[in-house]
Design an enzyme around this catalytic site. Structure first.
Site, PDB file in Angstrom:
ATOM      1  N   HIS A  78       0.850  -1.187   0.000  1.00 44.17           N
ATOM      2  CA  HIS A  78       0.000   0.000   0.000  1.00 44.17           C
ATOM      3  C   HIS A  78       0.884   1.235   0.000  1.00 44.17           C
ATOM      4  CE1 HIS A  78      -3.144   2.840   1.119  1.00 44.17           C
ATOM      5  NE2 HIS A  78      -3.984   1.935   0.667  1.00 44.17           N
TER       6      HIS A  78
ATOM      7  N   ASP B 171      -7.904  -5.540   0.117  1.00 45.51           N
ATOM      8  CA  ASP B 171      -8.402  -6.364  -0.981  1.00 45.51           C
ATOM      9  C   ASP B 171      -8.013  -7.828  -0.862  1.00 45.51           C
ATOM     10  OD1 ASP B 171      -9.742  -4.364  -2.435  1.00 45.51           O
ATOM     11  OD2 ASP B 171      -7.821  -3.570  -3.099  1.00 45.51           O
TER      12      ASP B 171
HETATM   13  N1  CMC Z   1       4.037  -7.388  -4.854  1.00 50.09           N
HETATM   14  C1  CMC Z   1       5.373  -7.394  -5.020  1.00 50.09           C
HETATM   15  N2  CMC Z   1       6.156  -6.327  -4.884  1.00 50.09           N
HETATM   16  C2  CMC Z   1       5.569  -5.172  -4.570  1.00 50.09           C
HETATM   17  C3  CMC Z   1       4.175  -5.081  -4.364  1.00 50.09           C
HETATM   18  C4  CMC Z   1       3.416  -6.241  -4.512  1.00 50.09           C
HETATM   19  N3  CMC Z   1       2.089  -6.222  -4.334  1.00 50.09           N
HETATM   20  N4  CMC Z   1       3.863  -3.802  -4.056  1.00 50.09           N
HETATM   21  C5  CMC Z   1       5.015  -3.127  -4.064  1.00 50.09           C
HETATM   22  N5  CMC Z   1       6.043  -3.955  -4.376  1.00 50.09           N
HETATM   23  C6  CMC Z   1       7.476  -3.609  -4.431  1.00 50.09           C
HETATM   24  C7  CMC Z   1       7.835  -2.877  -5.700  1.00 50.09           C
HETATM   25  O1  CMC Z   1       8.224  -3.758  -6.719  1.00 50.09           O
HETATM   26  C8  CMC Z   1       8.956  -1.999  -5.220  1.00 50.09           C
HETATM   27  O2  CMC Z   1      10.102  -2.788  -5.101  1.00 50.09           O
HETATM   28  P1  CMC Z   1      11.578  -2.153  -5.412  1.00 50.09           P
HETATM   29  O3  CMC Z   1      11.823  -1.159  -4.327  1.00 50.09           O
HETATM   30  O4  CMC Z   1      12.504  -3.324  -5.387  1.00 50.09           O
HETATM   31  O5  CMC Z   1      11.476  -1.516  -6.789  1.00 50.09           O
HETATM   32  C9  CMC Z   1       8.538  -1.602  -3.800  1.00 50.09           C
HETATM   33  O6  CMC Z   1       7.710  -2.708  -3.352  1.00 50.09           O
HETATM   34  C10 CMC Z   1       7.736  -0.314  -3.727  1.00 50.09           C
HETATM   35  O7  CMC Z   1       6.689  -0.400  -4.660  1.00 50.09           O
HETATM   36  P2  CMC Z   1       5.945   0.854  -5.277  1.00 50.09           P
HETATM   37  O8  CMC Z   1       5.255   0.446  -6.537  1.00 50.09           O
HETATM   38  O9  CMC Z   1       6.904   2.003  -5.368  1.00 50.09           O
HETATM   39  O10 CMC Z   1       4.906   1.186  -4.136  1.00 50.09           O
HETATM   40  P3  CMC Z   1       3.660   2.153  -4.268  1.00 50.09           P
HETATM   41  O11 CMC Z   1       3.458   2.718  -2.938  1.00 50.09           O
HETATM   42  O12 CMC Z   1       3.819   3.087  -5.406  1.00 50.09           O
HETATM   43  O13 CMC Z   1       2.475   1.126  -4.679  1.00 50.09           O
HETATM   44  C11 CMC Z   1       0.602  -0.259  -4.598  1.00 50.09           C
HETATM   45  C12 CMC Z   1       1.446   0.791  -3.862  1.00 50.09           C
HETATM   46  C13 CMC Z   1      -0.685  -0.527  -3.832  1.00 50.09           C
HETATM   47  C14 CMC Z   1       0.212   0.277  -6.006  1.00 50.09           C
HETATM   48  C15 CMC Z   1       1.435  -1.554  -4.750  1.00 50.09           C
HETATM   49  O14 CMC Z   1       1.815  -2.034  -3.480  1.00 50.09           O
HETATM   50  C16 CMC Z   1       0.707  -2.638  -5.527  1.00 50.09           C
HETATM   51  O15 CMC Z   1       0.749  -2.634  -6.772  1.00 50.09           O
HETATM   52  N6  CMC Z   1       0.033  -3.613  -4.823  1.00 50.09           N
HETATM   53  C17 CMC Z   1      -0.731  -4.639  -5.486  1.00 50.09           C
HETATM   54  C18 CMC Z   1      -2.078  -4.091  -5.897  1.00 50.09           C
HETATM   55  C19 CMC Z   1      -3.002  -3.948  -4.708  1.00 50.09           C
HETATM   56  O16 CMC Z   1      -3.188  -4.850  -3.920  1.00 50.09           O
HETATM   57  N7  CMC Z   1      -3.677  -2.779  -4.663  1.00 50.09           N
HETATM   58  C20 CMC Z   1      -4.671  -2.497  -3.634  1.00 50.09           C
HETATM   59  C21 CMC Z   1      -4.291  -1.362  -2.735  1.00 50.09           C
HETATM   60  S1  CMC Z   1      -5.348  -1.293  -1.287  1.00 50.09           S
HETATM   61  C22 CMC Z   1      -6.902  -0.874  -1.917  1.00 50.09           C
HETATM   62  C23 CMC Z   1      -6.979   0.522  -2.349  1.00 50.09           C
HETATM   63  O17 CMC Z   1      -6.866   1.423  -1.498  1.00 50.09           O
HETATM   64  O18 CMC Z   1      -7.225   0.745  -3.537  1.00 50.09           O
END
Ligand code: CMC
Length: 438
Positions: free
Chosen positions: A314, A372
Site C-alpha cells: 500500500h 483487498d
Molecule cells: N508485490 C510485489 N512487490 C511489490 C508489491 C506487490 N504487491 N507492491 C510493491 N512492491 C514492491 C515494488 O516492486 C517496489 O520494489 P523495489 O523497491 O525493489 O522496486 C517496492 O515494493 C515499492 O513499490 P511501489 O510500486 O513504489 O509502491 P507504491 O506505494 O507506489 O504502490 C501499490 C502501492 C498498492 C500500487 C502496490 O503495493 C501494488 O501494486 N500492490 C498490489 C495491488 C493492490 O493490492 N492494490 C490495492 C491497494 S489497497 C486498496 C486501495 O486502497 O485501492
C-alpha cells in the site's frame, strides 16, 4: 536563475526556510490536528519562479480535510476520530455514512431521519433500465457503472446546482441511496435475470442482498449474519482520505462539474488493478495459483518482478492494513456461516500471507496484506462473481467520494485543481513543410 541544486530546507517551528542561490524564502508550516505538519508552498512559484516536483504525490498534501485520518506506519485508520475497527464492530453503515458526511455520529433521531432519507431514494428512474439494456450482457459491471452513474446527471436536474446547499445535500443522498440499486442491476443484467426493486423495510445491506439475490418467483429471506458481514465490509471501504479515486473526484469537481459526473470519474479511477480492481485481481491470482504447492514458484516470480502479489502493499500503510485485520476475522465468520470453512482458496491465501510475512523481500519493502486480500474470498463464498467485486468497493466508497466532494465545494479557499509539470519535450523549433520532412 540560480542553480536549484543548492536548494535546502531548514525546518523551524512555524516556518521553513528555503534557500535557492542567494535568495531565501520563508515558507509557513501548517499544523494539522494529527499527522505530519505541512510546508505551505502555494506562493513558491510567484516568489521564486520554481515549481515543486512530486510525481505520484509521495510528499504532497493536496488539500485540507477533516474526514479521514491515516497513520500508515502505525496502521491506523479513523473516520472523524473514530477507530475503524471499533466502527466496524459497534456501528452500522448508515451511521458511518452520516459520520462521514456531517462529521459526527448521529443521535437516534438524526439516525432515523437520515436512514429514512436514504431509504426513500433507493429506487432509480425507470428509464435507466433502457440504458442498461444497451450494454452487451458480458459487459464488465464497472463499465456499466461508469456510464450509469454519470448518466444520473441527465435524470436528476433538481440536484445539479453545486452552489446550492440543498442541491448538494440531495445529490449526496441520491448517490449513496442509488449505488446499491445500480450495482445490483448490473449484476442481474449480466445473468439475464429481471431487475429487482429496492425494499424500504430493509436496512442498507439487507436491501442490497435482496436486490442481488432475490427473484420474483420465490420469497427471499436475508441471512442476518451475511447482512452484518456486508455492513462491516461497506464500513471498512467507506473512505480512505486522498487516494487515487477520491483525488479524481476532487479534481473533477474542482472545475464545478456536477457530482454525478464527478463520481463517475471516481469509479473509472477505482477500476484499475493498483486500486479497487485489486480485489478481483486477488481472486484471479489465487485461482491461477490453484494449490499450495505452487506458491513457492509464484513467490519466486514476484521476487523476480515478473508480477505483483495482488492484495499486498500500500502506498500509505507500511504496516498491516487495519481494514485487512478486520476482514480476516470476518472472512472466517462468513465461511463458517455458509459452510465453506474448507474453501481451498482461503488455504492458499493464508499460506501466501504466512510466507510473505516471513520473507525478507516483503519485510524489507514493508508489504503487508491490504483490504483487498480478504474481501474477494468473502464475496466468492457468497456466490458473487469476481467481476462484481470492484463494483462493491465503488458502492461502499461512494459515501467517501461524496463527503470529500462536498467538503471541497464548501471550502471557501477552494480553487480549480491545476497541477504544473516539468517539461522535458522538444524546445521551440520551426515548422517543417510536409514535403521537406524525412
Ligand atoms: N508485490 C510485489 N512487490 C511489490 C508489491 C506487490 N504487491 N507492491 C510493491 N512492491 C514492491 C515494488 O516492486 C517496489 O520494489 P523495489 O523497491 O525493489 O522496486 C517496492 O515494493 C515499492 O513499490 P511501489 O510500486 O513504489 O509502491 P507504491 O506505494 O507506489 O504502490 C501499490 C502501492 C498498492 C500500487 C502496490 O503495493 C501494488 O501494486 N500492490 C498490489 C495491488 C493492490 O493490492 N492494490 C490495492 C491497494 S489497497 C486498496 C486501495 O486502497 O485501492
Amino acid at each position: 536563475m540560480p542553480e536549484a541544486k543548492v536548494a535546502k530546507l531548514v525546518s523551524e517551528t512555524k516556518t521553513a526556510r528555503l534557500t535557492i542561490g542567494d535568495k531565501t524564502l520563508e515558507l509557513p508550516i501548517l499544523k494539522g490536528s494529527e499527522g505530519p505538519d505541512v510546508i505551505d508552498i502555494s506562493k513558491l512559484y510567484s516568489e521564486s519562479g520554481y515549481f515543486t516536483f512530486d510525481p505520484g504525490f509521495l510528499s504532497t498534501a493536496a488539500c485540507e480535510s477533516k474526514i479521514t485520518y491515516i497513520d500508515g506506519d502505525e496502521g491506523i485508520l479513523r473516520y472523524s476520530g473514530y477507530d475503524i475497527a471499533e466502527l466496524a464492530e459497534k456501528s452500522d453503515f448508515s451511521e458511518v455514512c452520516y459520520l462521514l458526511l456531517y462529521g459526527d455520529l448521529p443521535n437516534p433521531e438524526q439516525k432515523k431521519d437520515f436512514t429514512n432519507k436514504v431509504t426513500h431514494r433507493t429506487i432509480v428512474h425507470e428509464q435507466l433500465q433502457f440504458l442498461y439494456r444497451g450494454f452487451p450482457r458480458r459487459s464488465h459491471p464497472m463499465a456499466i457503472l461508469v456510464g450509469a452513474v454519470a448518466s444520473l446527471s441527465a435524470f436528476y436536474h433538481d440536484s445539479l446546482d453545486i452552489n446550492n446547499p440543498e442541491h448538494r445535500e440531495i445529490a449526496a443522498l441520491r448517490m449513496i441511496a442509488k449505488m446499491p440499486t445500480l450495482c445490483a442491476m448490473a449484476y442481474k443484467y449480466s445473468i439475464g435475470h429481471p431487475f429487482v426493486y429496492p425494499q424500504n423495510r430493509l436496512t442498507f445491506s439487507e436491501n442490497f442482498l435482496h436486490m442481488m439475490f432475490s427473484n420474483p418467483s420465490e420469497p427471499y429471506v436475508v441471512n442476518p449474519v451475511l447482512a452484518r458481514a456486508f455492513d462491516k465490509i461497506f464500513i471498512l471501504h467507506a473512505d480512505h482520505e486522498q487516494n487515487a479515486s477520491t483525488s479524481t473526484v476532487r479534481l473533477a469537481g474542482s472545475s464545478g462539474a456536477n457530482p454525478f459526473a464527478c463520481i463517475g470519474a471516481g469509479i473509472a479511477s477505482l477500476w484499475g488493478p493498483a486500486h479497487g480492481g485489486a480485489n478481483e485481481a486477488v481472486i484471479n491470482m489465487l485461482v491461477e495459483i490453484g494449490s499450495k504447492d505452487k506458491i513457492p514458484e509464484f513467490i519466486a516470480g514476484v521476487k523476480d518482478k515478473k508480477r505483483r502479489l495482488m492484495g499486498f502493499g500500500h502506498r500509505v500503510y507500511k504496516n498491516y492494513d487495519p481494514r485487512a485485520a478486520v476482514l480476516r476475522k470476518a472472512c472466517y465468520e462468513v465461511l463458517q456461516e455458509v459452510g465453506k470453512q474448507d474453501e481451498p482458496l482461503l488455504g492458499i491465501a493464508m499460506e501466501l500471507e504466512r510466507i510473505a510475512l516471513e520473507d525478507k523481500y516483503f519485510i524489507d519493502r514493508k508489504l503487508y496484506p491490504n483490504v483487498d486480500f480478504y474481501s474477494g474470498i468473502i464475496y466468492r463464498a457468497l456466490g458473487i462473481p469476481s467481476q462484481m467485486f470492484t463494483p462493491l468497493f465503488a458502492l461502499a466508497r461512494t459515501v467517501g467520494w461524496v463527503a470529500q466532494w462536498k467538503e471541497m465545494i464548501e471550502d471557501p479557499k477552494q480553487k480549480i485543481g491545476r497541477p504544473r509539470q516539468l517539461f522535458t519535450g522538444a524546445p521551440h523549433r520551426p515548422f517543417v513543410e510536409l514535403s521537406k520532412r524525412k
